[in-house]
Design a protein around this motif. Structure first.
Motif, PDB file in Angstrom:
ATOM      1  N   GLU A 281       0.833  -1.201   0.000  1.00  0.00           N
ATOM      2  CA  GLU A 281       0.000   0.000   0.000  1.00  0.00           C
ATOM      3  C   GLU A 281       0.872   1.256   0.000  1.00  0.00           C
ATOM      4  N   ARG A 282       0.321   2.357  -0.514  1.00  0.00           N
ATOM      5  CA  ARG A 282       1.046   3.640  -0.545  1.00  0.00           C
ATOM      6  C   ARG A 282       1.165   4.237   0.848  1.00  0.00           C
ATOM      7  N   LYS A 283       0.130   4.086   1.643  1.00  0.00           N
ATOM      8  CA  LYS A 283       0.063   4.764   2.933  1.00  0.00           C
ATOM      9  C   LYS A 283       0.532   3.844   4.048  1.00  0.00           C
ATOM     10  N   ILE A 293       3.550   8.511   2.939  1.00  0.00           N
ATOM     11  CA  ILE A 293       3.069   8.180   1.597  1.00  0.00           C
ATOM     12  C   ILE A 293       4.301   7.790   0.777  1.00  0.00           C
ATOM     13  N   ILE A 294       4.335   6.544   0.307  1.00  0.00           N
ATOM     14  CA  ILE A 294       5.485   6.020  -0.431  1.00  0.00           C
ATOM     15  C   ILE A 294       5.090   5.800  -1.884  1.00  0.00           C
ATOM     16  N   ASP A 295       5.785   6.469  -2.783  1.00  0.00           N
ATOM     17  CA  ASP A 295       5.527   6.328  -4.216  1.00  0.00           C
ATOM     18  C   ASP A 295       6.789   5.838  -4.912  1.00  0.00           C
ATOM     19  N   GLN A 296       6.672   4.696  -5.577  1.00  0.00           N
ATOM     20  CA  GLN A 296       7.795   4.103  -6.285  1.00  0.00           C
ATOM     21  C   GLN A 296       7.636   4.376  -7.779  1.00  0.00           C
ATOM     22  N   THR A 302       9.870   8.234  -3.692  1.00  0.00           N
ATOM     23  CA  THR A 302       9.648   9.411  -2.850  1.00  0.00           C
ATOM     24  C   THR A 302       8.842   9.006  -1.619  1.00  0.00           C
ATOM     25  N   ILE A 303       9.214   9.574  -0.478  1.00  0.00           N
ATOM     26  CA  ILE A 303       8.517   9.287   0.781  1.00  0.00           C
ATOM     27  C   ILE A 303       8.151  10.608   1.427  1.00  0.00           C
ATOM     28  N   ASP A 304       6.853  10.808   1.652  1.00  0.00           N
ATOM     29  CA  ASP A 304       6.348  12.055   2.229  1.00  0.00           C
ATOM     30  C   ASP A 304       5.860  11.769   3.644  1.00  0.00           C
ATOM     31  N   VAL A 305       6.304  12.580   4.605  1.00  0.00           N
ATOM     32  CA  VAL A 305       5.916  12.406   6.012  1.00  0.00           C
ATOM     33  C   VAL A 305       4.847  13.437   6.360  1.00  0.00           C
ATOM     34  N   GLN A 334      10.627   0.094   6.247  1.00  0.00           N
ATOM     35  CA  GLN A 334       9.896  -0.045   4.989  1.00  0.00           C
ATOM     36  C   GLN A 334      10.838  -0.223   3.800  1.00  0.00           C
ATOM     37  N   LEU A 335      12.002   0.416   3.836  1.00  0.00           N
ATOM     38  CA  LEU A 335      12.969   0.243   2.743  1.00  0.00           C
ATOM     39  C   LEU A 335      13.423  -1.206   2.656  1.00  0.00           C
ATOM     40  N   ARG A 336      13.676  -1.825   3.814  1.00  0.00           N
ATOM     41  CA  ARG A 336      14.082  -3.234   3.835  1.00  0.00           C
ATOM     42  C   ARG A 336      12.921  -4.136   3.444  1.00  0.00           C
ATOM     43  N   LEU A 337      11.751  -3.882   4.028  1.00  0.00           N
ATOM     44  CA  LEU A 337      10.594  -4.739   3.801  1.00  0.00           C
ATOM     45  C   LEU A 337      10.146  -4.714   2.346  1.00  0.00           C
ATOM     46  N   ARG A 338      10.118  -3.532   1.748  1.00  0.00           N
ATOM     47  CA  ARG A 338       9.684  -3.389   0.352  1.00  0.00           C
ATOM     48  C   ARG A 338      10.839  -3.594  -0.632  1.00  0.00           C
ATOM     49  N   ASN A 339      12.059  -3.681  -0.102  1.00  0.00           N
ATOM     50  CA  ASN A 339      13.286  -3.793  -0.896  1.00  0.00           C
ATOM     51  C   ASN A 339      13.364  -2.682  -1.942  1.00  0.00           C
ATOM     52  N   LEU A 340      13.256  -1.461  -1.476  1.00  0.00           N
ATOM     53  CA  LEU A 340      13.315  -0.305  -2.364  1.00  0.00           C
ATOM     54  C   LEU A 340      14.774   0.081  -2.580  1.00  0.00           C
TER      55      LEU A 340
END
Length: 489
Positions: A281-283, A293-296, A302-305, A334-340
């Motif tokens: 999910e984005r949120k 809000i994470i947009d790949q 981009t990550i907006d807080v 989230q970077l590790r979990l989503r492997n971004l």
């Protein structure tokens, strides 16, 4: 900190979850239909040489040709002399079209790009990485104790054979390892390289020479740390293979490899399945009430807080500071979990106090310290954005599990029914002026047809009068909202 590894294995798919203190931190996935290529060794054939890019495209039997840069090619002349090749070497002096070459995959195919290759072959074991074309002994930077670093380097140097023209890297897992274990790894790696070398001579171009271990064994080799509590695996065959592998290379962890036999699915432990769904999910909600809000995208992530519902107890600056601190820890997870991977831009909430900005940046660096993938954080940009990179080695979780929406084609939006109606009107006028016809038929989504019959009915009637052509409407269940056809009858 205690670490559990949960492995869900089947004939078609293997998944591994790294859980630290009961919280999911990382997910690995491997499907039999498209196993990862990283570390695989192929006999390749040079299909094209591009001097302008200082690169070559290599056929390795994949759908897309793989990419090999000049800096990743070892020159046999320099290898024989035992010296490092100059980085200014022209690609045409290194390879020619039609050459057969032994290559290793360092990056999986990502999106439309083929795999990234190198001719600097490396072979990993539990404690060491063997570099047949390398020189010297290096030690992982994660081993910080200088005395231990020197001890490990000394053990490996003492284990080198006379005139051995190869290099070794001591892995983090080797910390406190016995000299016998290191020497056993060195012997195993030499034999493995000789097997790979001979296999490479016999193999035809475009064929696999040596494949890396399957996921459940790679996890044991690469991820186990001293705080490792246990590995649970739900498939007897995989459990047996893991115990055999551990018995040969890591006998001390044998008691901690357990077969999971409960009726409840293994990925329901610690809510792993639920966390994987949330990671798509984005949120991302924060405990304080704020959210990310994470947009790949293709170029960057981009990550907006945002503070959201969090109003704090003191003042606005304190509220912002607390939200940003919590966000920093969550972002690292989230970077590790989503492997971004690649370029990552973080837009923390603006802070007035320089000390607050410094503390948030430090919190992010501390949270990323446990990430086994290399990260690099630059200072805050003039616009107040934190710019960082995370090494991209495999597809992100989103790209592994999802595909672009067939309706919006990955844009994330579709045209409104009103917009499509006006496009239909323009297309009707164009066709009526250009072609002679008895009747026009509009094929469109149900929502568009209903709007044409309701809110736009008077406009449609005027259009029939202007064009002098009757217009029929037909709803098509397989059309998206912004799909339509105007057909001559």
């Amino acid at each position: 900190m205690s670490t559990e590894i949960l492995i869900n294995a089947s004939t078609h798919e293997a998944r591994a979850a790294v859980v630290e203190n009961g919280v999911l931190q990382e997910v690995f996935l491997e499907r039999s239909s498209r196993r990862g290529l990283i570390s695989n060794i192929y006999k390749g054939r040079v299909s094209r040489v591009l001097p302008g890019m200082q690169a070559a495209f290599i056929e390795i039997g994949m759908e897309r040709t793989a990419f090999l840069h000049a800096s990743d090619i070892i020159d046999p002349r320099h290898e024989a002399a035992g010296i490092e090749p100059p980085r200014t070497e022209n690609i045409r002096s290194l390879v020619s079209e039609g050459n057969e070459i032994l290559v290793q995959v360092v990056k999986d195919p990502l999106g439309t790009k083929g795999a990234r290759l190198t001719t600097y072959i490396t072979l990993p074991s539990r404690h060491l990485v063997y570099m047949p074309q390398g020189h010297g002994v290096g030690v992982s930077a994660r081993i910080e104790n200088e005395a231990e670093r020197e001890r490990l380097r000394g053990v490996v140097l003492a284990g080198l054979e006379p005139n051995e023209n190869a290099g070794y890297i001591v892995r983090t897992a080797a910390e406190d390892a016995l000299p016998e274990a290191l020497r056993a790894d060195m012997m195993y790696l030499r034999k493995l390289w000789e097997f790979v070398r001979q296999q490479g001579l016999r193999t035809s171009p475009g064929q696999l020479v040596h494949a890396d271990l399957p996921l459940h064994l790679r996890i044991l080799r690469d991820l186990l740390r001293p705080d490792f509590e246990r590995a649970l695996v739900d498939q007897p065959g995989a459990h047996r293979e893991m115990r055999e592998f551990a018995g040969a290379f890591i006998p001390e962890i044998l008691p901690r490899i357990e077969l999971y036999e409960e009726r409840r699915p293994i990925f329901e432990l610690h809510h792993v399945e639920e966390e994987i769904q949330k990671a798509l999910e984005r949120k991302v909600s924060l405990k304080s009430g704020g959210y990310l809000i994470i947009d790949q995208t293709e170029a960057m992530t981009t990550i907006d807080v945002n503070t959201g519902a969090f109003v704090g107890h003191r003042n606005l600056e304190e509220t912002i500071f607390r939200t940003n601190l919590e966000a920093a820890v969550t972002i690292a997870r989230q970077l590790r979990l989503r492997n971004l991977g690649g370029i990552i831009i973080i837009d923390f909430i603006d802070m007035e106090e320089p000390e607050h900005r410094r503390q948030v940046l430090q919190a992010l660096e501390r949270a990323l310290a446990d990430d086994h993938v290399k990260t690099n954080i630059s200072s805050v940009s003039p616009l107040g954005l934190v710019e960082m990179t995370r090494k991209r080695t495999r597809e992100s979780l989103e790209h592994l599990l999802c595909q672009a929406c067939p309706t919006c084609e990955g844009r994330g939006f579709v045209k409104t029914a009103e917009t499509v109606c006006y496009e239909v009107f323009r297309e009707i006028v164009r066709q009526a002026r250009q072609f002679e016809c008895q009747q026009l038929m509009v094929l469109a989504h149900q929502d568009v047809i209903e709007r044409l019959l309701d809110e736009e009915s008077s406009a449609l009637g005027e259009l029939e009068l202007v064009t002098g052509v009757p217009i029929r409407l037909q709803a098509e269940s397989l059309y998206g909202v912004d799909q339509y056809d105007v057909v001559l009858m």
